[in-house]
Design a protein around this motif. Sequence first.
Motif, mmCIF file in Angstrom:
data_model
loop_
_atom_site.group_PDB
_atom_site.id
_atom_site.type_symbol
_atom_site.label_atom_id
_atom_site.label_comp_id
_atom_site.label_asym_id
_atom_site.label_seq_id
_atom_site.Cartn_x
_atom_site.Cartn_y
_atom_site.Cartn_z
ATOM 1 N N CYS A 114 -1.064 5.452 7.548
ATOM 2 C CA CYS A 114 -0.244 5.408 6.263
ATOM 3 C C CYS A 114 0.529 4.797 5.648
ATOM 4 C CB CYS A 114 0.615 6.819 6.874
ATOM 5 S SG CYS A 114 0.820 8.327 7.556
ATOM 6 N N SER A 166 -0.640 -0.173 -0.635
ATOM 7 C CA SER A 166 -1.105 -0.543 -1.476
ATOM 8 C C SER A 166 -0.901 -0.238 -3.152
ATOM 9 C CB SER A 166 -2.651 0.403 -1.019
ATOM 10 O OG SER A 166 -3.470 -0.127 -2.027
ATOM 11 N N VAL A 167 -0.192 1.233 -2.943
ATOM 12 C CA VAL A 167 0.159 1.395 -4.009
ATOM 13 C C VAL A 167 1.453 1.166 -4.076
ATOM 14 C CG1 VAL A 167 1.715 3.823 -4.206
ATOM 15 C CG2 VAL A 167 -0.731 4.740 -3.415
ATOM 16 N N GLN A 191 -8.716 3.592 2.688
ATOM 17 C CA GLN A 191 -7.609 3.801 4.175
ATOM 18 C C GLN A 191 -8.066 5.620 4.319
ATOM 19 O OE1 GLN A 191 -6.216 2.641 7.149
ATOM 20 N NE2 GLN A 191 -6.802 0.674 6.278
ATOM 21 N N TYR A 223 -8.763 0.779 -4.789
ATOM 22 C CA TYR A 223 -7.981 0.534 -4.208
ATOM 23 C C TYR A 223 -8.056 0.356 -2.539
ATOM 24 C CZ TYR A 223 -6.606 -0.715 -8.876
ATOM 25 O OH TYR A 223 -5.705 -1.751 -9.991
ATOM 26 N N CYS A 242 -8.134 14.278 -0.889
ATOM 27 C CA CYS A 242 -8.049 12.847 -1.533
ATOM 28 C C CYS A 242 -8.862 12.261 -2.944
ATOM 29 C CB CYS A 242 -7.917 12.064 -0.207
ATOM 30 S SG CYS A 242 -7.161 12.308 1.393
ATOM 31 N N LEU A 248 -0.754 7.829 -6.572
ATOM 32 C CA LEU A 248 -1.354 8.763 -5.544
ATOM 33 C C LEU A 248 -0.794 9.903 -6.114
ATOM 34 C CD1 LEU A 248 -2.364 8.188 -2.920
ATOM 35 C CD2 LEU A 248 -0.088 8.139 -2.189
ATOM 36 N N SER A 298 -5.221 -5.701 1.296
ATOM 37 C CA SER A 298 -4.911 -6.247 0.158
ATOM 38 C C SER A 298 -4.821 -7.668 -0.004
ATOM 39 C CB SER A 298 -3.061 -6.079 0.734
ATOM 40 O OG SER A 298 -2.683 -4.665 0.618
ATOM 41 N N SER A 350 -5.619 1.828 -0.727
ATOM 42 C CA SER A 350 -5.115 3.192 -0.322
ATOM 43 C C SER A 350 -6.360 4.161 -0.128
ATOM 44 C CB SER A 350 -3.778 3.401 -1.156
ATOM 45 O OG SER A 350 -4.823 3.212 -2.782
ATOM 46 N N SER A 369 -0.586 1.758 5.182
ATOM 47 C CA SER A 369 -1.489 0.798 4.258
ATOM 48 C C SER A 369 -1.806 2.083 2.709
ATOM 49 C CB SER A 369 -2.737 0.512 4.921
ATOM 50 O OG SER A 369 -2.661 0.016 5.606
ATOM 51 N N ILE A 370 -1.571 2.695 2.875
ATOM 52 C CA ILE A 370 -1.796 3.565 1.620
ATOM 53 C C ILE A 370 -0.354 3.470 0.720
ATOM 54 C CG2 ILE A 370 -2.121 5.634 0.358
ATOM 55 C CD1 ILE A 370 -3.788 6.765 2.978
#
Length: 384
Positions: free
Chosen positions: A297, A303-304, A117, A112, A157, A311, A25, A114, A299-300
Amino acid sequence: DDRRGLAETATVVVSWFTLNIAMASSTKWIFLYGKICEEGVAQCETFKFPLTVTVIHMLFSWLMCWIQLTYLSSRPKTVTLSIEHQLRKIAPLSVCFSLSVAMGNMSLKYIYPSFNQMLGAMSPLITVLLAVVMQRKRYNWMTWVSMPIICGGLALCTAEEVNFNVLGAMYAAGATVLRALKSIMQGRLLQGDKMDSVTLLFYMAPWAGLFLQVLALMSEGLEPQRLILRGLAGDAGSGRPAQGVEHWPHRVTGGTFLMGSLIASGLNACLLNVANFMVTAYTSPVTLQVLGNVKSCLSIAVSVAIFRNPLSVAQGFGVCTCLFGVWLYNQKGGPAKFDRRSKDDEDLPCEVPQSPAKEGMQLQLPEKRGLEFASGKGHRGSSP
């Protein structure tokens, strides 16, 4: 004391989570908001130089290792390598290592954290394929059952990614391949060298930094240094640049923030290595794999939350599918029972990255031995 031990473990795990998530990030934050702007003119320059950022990470990581080996460890480096030995063994490994980290950082210029990852979850697939091709290994049937599940989740994804970028996806995939390749190279190049993780990184970081600096000069030129100097000179006072620096007609802002962000990112990379050492000492390998999946999970989600990148529900399902495949591989997969390693291979300092637990932006450290802290505590939960 059990309570004290539990508190220490919880502190280490929380720190590891925080630093892992902050690494990607903070790097993406620099690429988006690390700007040098001219006052009175709607003109800004953004610091989008991933190779230079990676060189800074290497510099801070080497400094951390030097402090650890010089002041915090109760014994000196376990191995002293000559320049010839470093050129023959450490330098090739450093090239692969540095490229894997650099490509991970370069991917964040286009995608990004997310999505980065999500793509990092392909690590078991790449590792298995390279081991089959390069080492002629054979895996049990549960390994091959988990692979389509991982691939299916990744495909979902990728197909649903709103901010998809081909170049960013290629860099992220390339970083994962190079991490797996580094593990195999490490086993071959360092055969017979009993070297702990801190010492290995101590020798690798300068070579990696030097190699990356050459690449940075070739592809990024002197723009990173010029932009930093321009920002610092503009922030220093009336807008008059330092002696020997070209004149800029307008006062610029953002230099102090940019420099602080780069130093914070370097410190994050440095402390993340310490956290990597400690979390392997305070937890078991199985626990570490579980924590790695949870970290992906989180980290995603972070990020969002920070960057507000969309997402979709389908992507969320793809992430769960992919992580289930990774869990299945970690729990049930592995080399076939009749595929025994020779005695010469048993002590190779090679760690096969089986999940995205330690992957992404952080520096990959292959061994879990030989770590000592100033407090005098040894390993907890793992054997030396």
